[in-house]
Design an enzyme around this catalytic site. Structure first.
Site, mmCIF file in Angstrom:
data_model
loop_
_atom_site.group_PDB
_atom_site.id
_atom_site.type_symbol
_atom_site.label_atom_id
_atom_site.label_comp_id
_atom_site.label_asym_id
_atom_site.label_seq_id
_atom_site.Cartn_x
_atom_site.Cartn_y
_atom_site.Cartn_z
ATOM 1 C CB ILE A 134 -0.986 0.070 1.197
ATOM 2 C CG1 ILE A 134 -0.305 -0.321 2.498
ATOM 3 C CG2 ILE A 134 -2.229 -0.743 0.942
ATOM 4 C CD1 ILE A 134 -1.149 -0.048 3.724
ATOM 5 C CD GLU A 135 -0.384 5.130 2.926
ATOM 6 O OE1 GLU A 135 0.501 5.969 3.135
ATOM 7 O OE2 GLU A 135 -1.275 4.843 3.736
#
Ligand SMILES: Cc1cc2nc3c(=O)[nH]c(=O)nc-3n(C[C@H](O)[C@H](O)[C@H](O)COP(=O)(O)OP(=O)(O)OC[C@H]3O[C@@H](n4cnc5c(N)ncnc54)[C@H](O)[C@@H]3O)c2cc1C
Length: 611
Positions: A421-422
């Site tokens: 994620i991110e």
């Protein structure tokens, strides 16, 4: 031009167009890739202001008490649900408005205190930490604070601070790391008063329970080659917005995350956030800040992993000794401790940088995210290994047969997502490499998408710059007061920083425009940069008057281990198997080795529904 090349060029152009092109403030990492160790940007190690710390201590005590009494992390994992009263309790503590200014009803805390809270929550329950973090690291409050109009802030921030859960919706089934393929679309109504959104957003954390979402969609003709991406604030109960599937993952079982469908969802024109066409820039800048939280979550997970490994390492006896005394296990505990000190140091360094706002930290945040999440994964993997069979057994099962309910396998399952994620680790490598090359591209008058070169200017610059990379820069140490045991490591960092810049330059001269495709090589250069950044952080922290006891010894171990890794990375910049490996991979992808899939049963094949 081949279709694939065209696609790649378009993706690059979209990414380039949304880049922050200017560097208004200094950046330690950017300078490092130019061979300059800017110790003044890190030394003295920033300590939290006592008044700010005291505010944080108070709220941390309340959060700890609340978690202990109300939040059963194993139950959340088992039932795949964070109970509503728990969410209400967190809201009552103000935990949905941690960084929202007080004037809007938030707690108005610093990035450091925010990260201290997320750290504490993440050490206990990752699902709850992600609920809070998806809401305010990347969800509506963060981009709203950065890009909102006064009216938008007045309208939404008080609601958000009071506990209106929010979400950030960028990803789509066909849009993962490459936003140029975005297909969710908003079309302006005829009277110009509103926009009508259609499309799907995938894996939106908090999406199924969100009262408010920030969603990135294209606002130009789908036929046009490049998408114009715009961000909107959308009410979660808007007619036409539904969760069509709740996603279930390896970990983060309590997280509400879903595939959201927008069918003619009408949004007032004043809900555009940051201006038309600014959506991707807004998303990327939000992620730049959001990434500051992942090191804190990583540090918390690593502390828990180490606590588990130490407890078992001391109490479990095999072959006549506690297992922690056997060298193979001790080596793991040593590396876990040294890496934890580095991750912890990077966490508080980058948090403080975020609060001070005197440096451009897009590279530091990305590098800390990359380094800390990778280190965390090694650490939880080691914790599972140290606990042997018990590491693989669930806490409930352990409890069921009368042993301590140690959640090692949950820690591992919850940890893995942080490398995705991110910004995946691969995309972080590319992002950092692109920014590292920026100064060189500028000097040569080039861009990532064009090969034109200002040879004269480049020659003038490099004739002065390159020879300096061979000369020590003792001035670096003037303002740095360190004992010899740490100073010698900083000398090394200074030398290795110049070597890194030389390596980058040599490869740039060799591969020129082709360098951006040499991902294995770029990853090595970025990883070397990350090791040097982490070394500088641990040296600065261990040398600070506020250093925790024994920090110098852990810093020394981390630096020794990092130096070994750096030697290898440097060697492999010049001597590697990259071409051979790439060719074999392409052959495998092209089906040249069907026997590599011999004698396996793959019932998953063909399970996708017909389109
Ligand atoms: C639990 C969970 C929570 C999430 N929460 C949110 C959220 O709140 N909001 C949101 O918008 N999204 C969210 N996401 C989506 C997440 O951000 C994406 O999974 C991530 O951006 C990667 O996209 P992808 O999975 O489609 O991977 P892909 O882009 O399909 O990539 C697959 C693999 O290829 C690699 N790769 C791709 N392109 C390149 C390249 N050019 N060079 C080298 N390697 C490459 C990637 O690194 C990865 O390893 C969430 C996902 C999960 C699983």
């Amino acid at each position: 031009m081949r279709a694939a090349d065209k696609d790649e060029k378009r993706s690059l152009e979209v990414a380039e167009a949304s880049r922050e092109t200017e560097w208004q403030q200094p950046s330690f990492v950017k300078e490092m890739f130019m061979g300059r160790l800017q110790t003044d940007l890190i030394f003295p190690f920033p300590e939290q202001d006592p008044a700010d710390k005291s505010v944080g201590d108070d709220i941390l005590a309340q959060v700890r008490d609340y978690l202990e009494k109300n939040l059963d992390a194993d139950r959340i994992d088992r039932t795949c649900n964070i109970p509503k009263p728990v969410i209400a309790g967190l809201a009552k503590l103000g935990l949905f408005g941690i960084k929202i200014p007080k004037e809007y009803g938030g707690l108005g805390l610093s990035q450091i205190n925010y990260n201290r809270i997320i750290h504490l929550v993440a050490s206990h329950c990752a699902s709850t930490a992600v609920l809070l973090s998806a809401h305010q690291s990347i969800g509506v409050p963060q981009p709203l604070k950065m890009f909102g109009t006064p009216e938008q802030k007045q309208k939404y921030l008080p609601r958000l601070a009071a506990g209106a859960v929010s979400a950030f919706a960028l990803t789509e089934p066909e849009v993962g790391s490459d936003p140029s393929r975005m297909s969710a679309q908003a079309v302006q109504s005829e009277d110009g008063q509103s926009w009508i959104i259609n499309g799907e957003k995938l894996w939106t954390s908090n999406g199924p329970i969100a009262e408010l979402l920030v969603i990135m969609v294209r606002t130009n003709d789908p036929g046009s080659e490049k998408p114009e991406i715009t961000a909107f604030i959308v009410e979660g109960d808007s007619p036409g917005l539904e969760t069509v599937h709740r996603c279930d993952f390896m970990g983060l079982k309590g997280l509400r995350n879903g595939l959201l469908r927008f069918r003619d969802v009408r949004v007032p024109a004043e809900n555009i956030l940051g201006g038309r066409g600014e959506g991707l820039r807004l998303a990327l800048q939000t992620l730049n800040v959001g990434r500051l939280t992942l090191p804190a979550a990583s540090a918390a997970t690593m502390k828990q992993a180490l606590a588990i490994a130490v407890d078992f390492g001391k109490s479990r006896r095999q072959w006549g000794a506690p297992i922690g005394h056997h060298e193979a296990v001790a080596a793991k505990i040593a590396r876990m401790s040294a890496d934890l000190f580095a991750v912890d140091s990077l966490t508080w360094l980058t948090s403080a940088m975020g609060d001070a706002a005197t440096q451009d930290i897009r590279l530091e945040a990305a590098m800390a995210k990359l380094f800390c999440t990778e280190a965390m994964w090694r650490s939880v993997d080691d914790a599972v290994q140290v606990r042997g069979g018990r590491g693989y057994e669930t806490a409930d099962s352990l409890r069921g047969r009368g042993e301590a309910a140690v959640p090692t396998e949950r820690l591992l399952r919850d940890a893995r997502i942080n490398l995705i994620i991110e910004g995946t680790s691969e995309i972080m490598h590319l992002f950092i490499a692109r920014e590292a090359l920026d100064a060189h591209l500028k000097v040569a008058g080039m861009s990532a998408t064009s090969t034109r070169m200002d040879v004269k200017n480049a020659a003038r610059f490099y004739a002065k710059w390159y020879p300096l990379l061979w000369l020590p820069r003792p001035a670096v140490f003037k303002s740095v007061d360190l004992p010899w045991s740490l100073k010698r490591h900083l000398w090394f960092v200074e030398r290795a920083t110049r070597r890194l810049a030389r390596d980058l330059f040599h490869r740039m001269m060799l591969h020129r425009q082709g360098l951006q495709k040499k991902q294995m090589l770029l990853a090595r250069l970025v990883d070397a940069g990350a090791e040097l950044f982490a070394m500088t952080a641990v040296i600065a922290r261990a040398g600070s008057p506020e250093a925790p006891p024994g920090a110098d010894k852990l810093a020394d171990l981390f630096c020794h281990q990092a130096r070994r890794r750096l030697s290898r990375l440097h060697r492999e910049v010049y001597f590697n198997d990259d071409r051979r490996a790439y060719r074999r991979a392409r052959e495998v992808l092209d089906g040249h080795y069907p026997w590599l899939e011999d004698n396996i049963l793959s019932t998953w094949k063909g399970t996708e529904p017909p389109t």
